[in-house]
Design a protein around this motif. Sequence first.
Motif, PDB file in Angstrom:
ATOM      1  N   UNK A  48       0.816  -1.215   0.000  1.00 26.29           N
ATOM      2  CA  UNK A  48       0.000   0.000   0.000  1.00 26.29           C
ATOM      3  C   UNK A  48       0.851   1.267   0.000  1.00 26.29           C
ATOM      4  N   UNK A  49       0.441   2.223  -0.822  1.00 25.97           N
ATOM      5  CA  UNK A  49       1.084   3.540  -0.836  1.00 25.97           C
ATOM      6  C   UNK A  49       0.268   4.515   0.011  1.00 25.97           C
ATOM      7  N   UNK A  50       0.922   5.602   0.378  1.00 27.24           N
ATOM      8  CA  UNK A  50       0.268   6.622   1.205  1.00 27.24           C
ATOM      9  C   UNK A  50       0.211   7.940   0.446  1.00 27.24           C
ATOM     10  N   UNK A  51      -0.896   8.618   0.641  1.00 24.39           N
ATOM     11  CA  UNK A  51      -1.118   9.858  -0.097  1.00 24.39           C
ATOM     12  C   UNK A  51      -1.139  11.061   0.823  1.00 24.39           C
ATOM     13  N   UNK A  52      -0.526  12.143   0.341  1.00 26.78           N
ATOM     14  CA  UNK A  52      -0.623  13.433   1.023  1.00 26.78           C
ATOM     15  C   UNK A  52      -1.002  14.506   0.000  1.00 26.78           C
ATOM     16  N   UNK A 119       3.254   7.832  -2.258  1.00 27.69           N
ATOM     17  CA  UNK A 119       4.634   7.434  -1.981  1.00 27.69           C
ATOM     18  C   UNK A 119       4.633   6.242  -1.046  1.00 27.69           C
ATOM     19  N   UNK A 120       5.810   5.715  -0.827  1.00 27.52           N
ATOM     20  CA  UNK A 120       5.911   4.481  -0.039  1.00 27.52           C
ATOM     21  C   UNK A 120       5.501   4.694   1.422  1.00 27.52           C
ATOM     22  N   UNK A 121       5.635   5.911   1.901  1.00 28.58           N
ATOM     23  CA  UNK A 121       5.150   6.189   3.256  1.00 28.58           C
ATOM     24  C   UNK A 121       4.786   7.669   3.365  1.00 28.58           C
ATOM     25  N   UNK A 122       4.197   8.024   4.482  1.00 26.16           N
ATOM     26  CA  UNK A 122       3.730   9.400   4.640  1.00 26.16           C
ATOM     27  C   UNK A 122       4.891  10.390   4.665  1.00 26.16           C
ATOM     28  N   UNK A 123       6.008  10.005   5.270  1.00 27.61           N
ATOM     29  CA  UNK A 123       7.153  10.916   5.333  1.00 27.61           C
ATOM     30  C   UNK A 123       7.645  11.269   3.933  1.00 27.61           C
ATOM     31  N   UNK A 124       7.739  10.261   3.092  1.00 27.41           N
ATOM     32  CA  UNK A 124       8.207  10.510   1.724  1.00 27.41           C
ATOM     33  C   UNK A 124       7.200  11.370   0.967  1.00 27.41           C
ATOM     34  N   UNK A 215      -9.300   4.499   1.014  1.00 21.94           N
ATOM     35  CA  UNK A 215      -8.353   3.517   0.495  1.00 21.94           C
ATOM     36  C   UNK A 215      -8.880   3.039  -0.847  1.00 21.94           C
ATOM     37  N   UNK A 216      -7.994   2.799  -1.780  1.00 22.59           N
ATOM     38  CA  UNK A 216      -8.468   2.263  -3.047  1.00 22.59           C
ATOM     39  C   UNK A 216      -7.537   1.178  -3.541  1.00 22.59           C
ATOM     40  N   UNK A 217      -8.132   0.244  -4.266  1.00 15.62           N
ATOM     41  CA  UNK A 217      -7.349  -0.817  -4.882  1.00 15.62           C
ATOM     42  C   UNK A 217      -7.950  -1.089  -6.257  1.00 15.62           C
ATOM     43  N   UNK A 285      -2.365  -0.536  -4.038  1.00 18.70           N
ATOM     44  CA  UNK A 285      -3.371   0.024  -3.138  1.00 18.70           C
ATOM     45  C   UNK A 285      -2.863   1.365  -2.609  1.00 18.70           C
ATOM     46  N   UNK A 286      -3.760   2.298  -2.430  1.00 23.43           N
ATOM     47  CA  UNK A 286      -3.375   3.638  -1.977  1.00 23.43           C
ATOM     48  C   UNK A 286      -4.310   4.072  -0.859  1.00 23.43           C
ATOM     49  N   UNK A 287      -3.708   4.592   0.202  1.00 19.16           N
ATOM     50  CA  UNK A 287      -4.517   5.074   1.329  1.00 19.16           C
ATOM     51  C   UNK A 287      -4.265   6.548   1.579  1.00 19.16           C
ATOM     52  N   UNK A 288      -5.300   7.226   2.033  1.00 15.99           N
ATOM     53  CA  UNK A 288      -5.114   8.589   2.510  1.00 15.99           C
ATOM     54  C   UNK A 288      -5.894   8.784   3.807  1.00 15.99           C
ATOM     55  N   UNK A 289      -5.187   9.201   4.818  1.00 13.23           N
ATOM     56  CA  UNK A 289      -5.821   9.575   6.092  1.00 13.23           C
ATOM     57  C   UNK A 289      -5.579  11.058   6.285  1.00 13.23           C
ATOM     58  N   UNK A 290      -6.656  11.820   6.347  1.00 12.56           N
ATOM     59  CA  UNK A 290      -6.477  13.256   6.544  1.00 12.56           C
ATOM     60  C   UNK A 290      -6.069  13.537   7.983  1.00 12.56           C
ATOM     61  N   UNK A 291      -5.234  14.544   8.123  1.00 14.86           N
ATOM     62  CA  UNK A 291      -4.918  15.010   9.472  1.00 14.86           C
ATOM     63  C   UNK A 291      -6.140  15.748  10.017  1.00 14.86           C
ATOM     64  N   UNK A 292      -6.144  15.969  11.296  1.00 14.88           N
ATOM     65  CA  UNK A 292      -7.243  16.729  11.903  1.00 14.88           C
ATOM     66  C   UNK A 292      -7.356  18.110  11.255  1.00 14.88           C
ATOM     67  N   UNK A 293      -6.218  18.712  10.981  1.00 13.03           N
ATOM     68  CA  UNK A 293      -6.238  20.032  10.345  1.00 13.03           C
ATOM     69  C   UNK A 293      -6.936  19.956   8.983  1.00 13.03           C
ATOM     70  N   UNK A 294      -6.641  18.922   8.223  1.00 21.87           N
ATOM     71  CA  UNK A 294      -7.269  18.782   6.905  1.00 21.87           C
ATOM     72  C   UNK A 294      -8.779  18.569   7.027  1.00 21.87           C
TER      73      UNK A 294
END
Lengths: 793, 343, 178
Positions: A48-52, A119-124, A215-217, A285-294
């Motif tokens: 799974x990839x992570x989205x920002x 990207x491979x993780x949220x930091x990236x 999340x999508x696949x 697969x790609x996931x996105x979790x919004x921060x509270x600010x978002x």
Amino acid sequence: MAARDKHGVDAPWSAGFQVVGRPSRKIDGLAKAVGHAVYADDITLPGMLHTKFLRSPHPHAKIRSIDTSKALALDGVHAVITGECMPIKYGVIPWTPDENALATDKVRFIGDEVAAVAAIDEDTANAALELIDVDYEVLHAFLDPDEALTRQDPQIHEQSEANKKKRGHRGNVSKHVDLEFGDVDAALDAADVLIEDEYTFHGTTHAAIEPHCALAQASPDGLLTVWSSTQITHYVHRALARVLEIDASQIRVIQPCLGGAFGGKSDPFALEFVVAKLALLTGRPVKCLWTREEVFYAHRGRHPMQMRYRTGAKKDGRLTGVDAKILIDGGSYSSFGLVTTYYSGQLLTGPYDFPAYRFDSTRVFTNKPPCGPKRGHGSVQPRFAFEVQLDQVAEKLDLDPIEIRRINFQGENTQTVNGQRITSNGFMECLDEVERASRWKERRGKLPRGRGLGVAGSMYITGTNYPVYPNKLPQAGIQLQADRSGLVTVFTGGNDIGQGSNSIARAIVAEELGLDPMSVRVVAADTDLCPVDLGAYSSRVTFMVGNATIDAARKLRKLIVSAVAEAWEIEEKRVFMARGEVFDLESRNRRITTREAFHLAEERYDTLGTTGAYNTPTLGGDYRGGTIGASPAYSFTAHVVEASVDEETGRITVENCWIAHDCGRALNPMLVAGQMEGSAYMGIAEAVMEEHAVNRFGLHAGPSLLDYRIPTSVDTPELHALIVESLDPEGPYGAKEAGEGPLHPSIPAISNAVFDAVGIRLTHLPFTPGKVLAALRAQRSKNLATPVGTGGA
Amino acid sequence: MLRLPKFEIARPTSIDEVVALLSEHGDDAQIIAGGTDLVPNMKHELFTPKVVVSIADVPDIAGVRVESDGTLAIGAMTTLHDVASDERVRSIAPALGHATALISGPQLRRMGTLGGNVMLDTRCQWYNQTHFWRKSLGYCLKKDGTVCHVVQSGQKCVAAASNDSAPALMTLDATLVFHGTDGRRELPIDDLWRADGIYNKHVSGELLTEIRIPATPRGHRGAYEKLRDRDSIDFPLLGVAARVDWDDAGDRVARAEVCLVALQARPVRLKKVAELLVGKQRASAELDGAIEASAERAYKQCRPLPNIPGDHEYRHEMAPVFVRRALRACVRASENASDAAGV
Amino acid sequence: MDVAAPAHWTLLEVLRYRMGLTGSKQGCDKGDCGACTVLVDGRPELSCLTLAALAEGKQITTIEGLMPAHVAAGGEGADPVQDAFDRCGALQCGFCQPGMMLSARALLNGNACPTKGEIKDALSGNLCRCTGYTQIIQAVELAVAEAAGVEPVSPAWAPHENPWRSNGTAPANETTER
């Protein structure tokens, strides 16, 4: 209305209700209690990839260019997308599609989505965002709705010339509704007293504790699966098909367990389109979790409204007419705004009889996070204004505030001035209950200064016959499957967002088939598996899904009963189902288990399954917009609030809130009480604590759960839920809504209680201590200026 | 989820090791005790240390003890919960007991430490925000920028001291024990503060190990009053610590102190305000009058700025109210000093 | 248990994304909501503000750990706090409740008979947006009453029959069927 849609208020079996009407555990309660329940962000898929998201730092700007090349070159980045890959606009209301998943040409508030990285993780992904260059041309930002009403350059949303002419408005108008019922001017002229005043409702937001997540696949055979924390799977499904230009049959949308919504997860959101697009582009697969600010930027919260009301009444307290003019700050997109604008007027016409009524509501665009539907959509604000004004009328006429509400009660089985059909109406019982429980007669007006009681009433829709996109299809569909094990599985498109709709579906099937609730399972909110339901909004689920479930269960019951009757060679009316068994009523020792009955029925009719559906009757006034706000049943509520005011600090403490709510029949009184308490809590919080504020730069003033202050356990008053059951002729066993109506009266009841406590009228929300102190100062200087003997409270 | 920037963790096991690490890494090191201030600030990228120095494994810097001369010595790593619930603290230093009980919420009081609260970073609505948020405004004077959004064209940062414990400790004449490359030193708490919101302390590169409160007289009373929107979780919008010591006979005010926090960069001691009470007779009209006069004088001396969230004019209006309430709580307190913090 | 994770990961991130213990929730990112509350050596603390590396050597109890601990101690099914939350309707969306139940469990471990005020105080670092806290507080009171063998207070919405009485209606009866 089809026969399938109306099932009566009585228990299905002569022994009376066995499951319905009793407090019982929720279907997913223990799973939630032990930490097993799976919410969107609890899902992790292999690879799974992570989205920002990259977001706009400007409240209003054109995008000249975007350079994503450096971001794309970063190690670990799989894709970077911008608006051009999804140019088709969408919007939850089909008439006003003005949103893009990512900005295509301009940005309209600070936080508007501009680009996204997988990207491979949220930091990236975060590191990649820093490498995206966007060239903006900054435009004038509208932060003040009054300016947006009159100034049309620049346009926040470009409009065609034809549209501009049609609207006939200057400024950045999103929607204007002007409706009059009866001759309001004459009605107000004929009044003995006329109260005119201005009221302000500020912005507030939902603040569900679960942030939005999707999340999508994409599978190689072309099927796209999206898991989303949405409260309306069906609209997300439609919007994905439109924007991604993929046939809806190739898209599956699943709502996992949902961590609260309150209207804040009703729109399709950028993250759903973006994870889907990125999954298609990357094959991962790609996931996105919004921060509270978002989540604060996504908003769709309560619209700020500036309201002017005029109410006329005769000396005996009878209302002659009501006139309202409302300016609605919509923020940057339409969202549900078309409906909001109608609701700001259409939902006020009960539980009181208005002989004449006019409202003129204008929603404008501003460069702030977009407003939308929050619990009590569009009607909480005018309800606040009107219920305070009604208290002002009572004060002027020296009438008891509860009495004036009784005097103007519209009655049941009637029609409102704007043409809405009222069926059951338990408002008078609600007033009786709060009057009794609060010891109103002994205490109102008699408590020591600093403490007071206030009342307010309201009504709210139980779903609406306006299905967002026009169609003649059922609003709710159900499928039942009877397994050879004796298990019945309910398939429903309805969204359980914590309110317990899956538990209600289970209870109804158990009731109808004489089953233990543990023999019923529910599969919900999965577009591949479940028939369409329009989702958890407008307080429609218990009523509509409930009726559809009864419909399906009665069809299944008929199959079972007839198969058993045939096997036993008795009349069908002798077959009785209860406690997991099937009896012969006239020969009680002839009995089989429901499982055995299922086998008989399957032998007779083949594989056992039924469908059920619900649609609303034709409703609404015969005028443009007359169906908006038309509901098959209205709930009614009265609150009495006991508040104390610290005159040194200006702080209002709500001590007690008695909530009497007519929910038709309480299918599970414990869940009804939970909705009533949660609603009242949320209203009280809006009145005295919360504010969704945007600062002078157009930036959300405090997008966190530290600065957006939702009450804690020690800030919440004692809440007393008093259930009133009017038994609606069209509700499932007589049930109506309970999830939104009970929010409305909290806010005006606090204002009215403060008036009883210290004699000041709070008409501008939120009721901050500073405002209270200012009003107390004004009261003191007025009293000083008034000759002795005629002083105020 | 909002992510932490990358860093390494050091887990020294002695004060000397901590001091050596701080000396070695300078501004690239940050001490972490409970983490309740540092971790959110790091998530906001207000601090991006290369090395986070945990002091959890350093022995003998947690716990409460009373020394033979009556000095109350509280290890800097003592959690706020342990301070607030300690009978000796409530008895000797009631204002501190009350103030620490009102810090944030239950979980954070179990994580956060007294030393951490003393060393708390200043707060401002334009500062305690994410990197995206601050960047949208071109940052601010306190971090990464050149303008102050509180005071237009302001050249000095006015972020507010927001530590509830600070004014309480000031009324109690606390001294702070620091360890640095030059060894151990004691600093009166008033000497810790400087009037600069960017960094409101005179100490850097040293480890706070202990908070020392000299024995209070038998007639000591103390109280802390906190203005906040919610009765849990929130930082102070205004905090007032008060001290009233009765003379040996218990008749007259021998000493009084009023200290405030959440106004400006440093917690403030209103010396002239408190002096009005000295010599006044218990339960007398002159004492009531002195309290009123103190409150009025506090109003004149306090100038809250729109630095932290909330209406600063309202905070100004509340200064006299909370000074009056804190002083009244002191004079109302019974002989049982442990009740003195109660209101 | 040994688990490898980067130094800048919080305990919450390691629990959720390295160990698959997703019962601990993330609501606010930074210590404002309490959804991530876990018990650290028995004390309720916030895992979103705890650096995972600094939790080394400590006993961490997440929501997933309550039922096994209850069973290991000879009990049946869920922890009585968890069961009471379910019976009282305290689990609406359920998202804040793992943290809430752990705060409640920590309270009851130290104080078997808390007052209503003490319950409210102990839960005041856990934000709930669904319930208005009423059914949560009732759940803790129910767990307390049943542990003490006294009859719990009936809620306002049930004026005729106390639904929490042990021989009461559906909620109690259903327990045996799980």
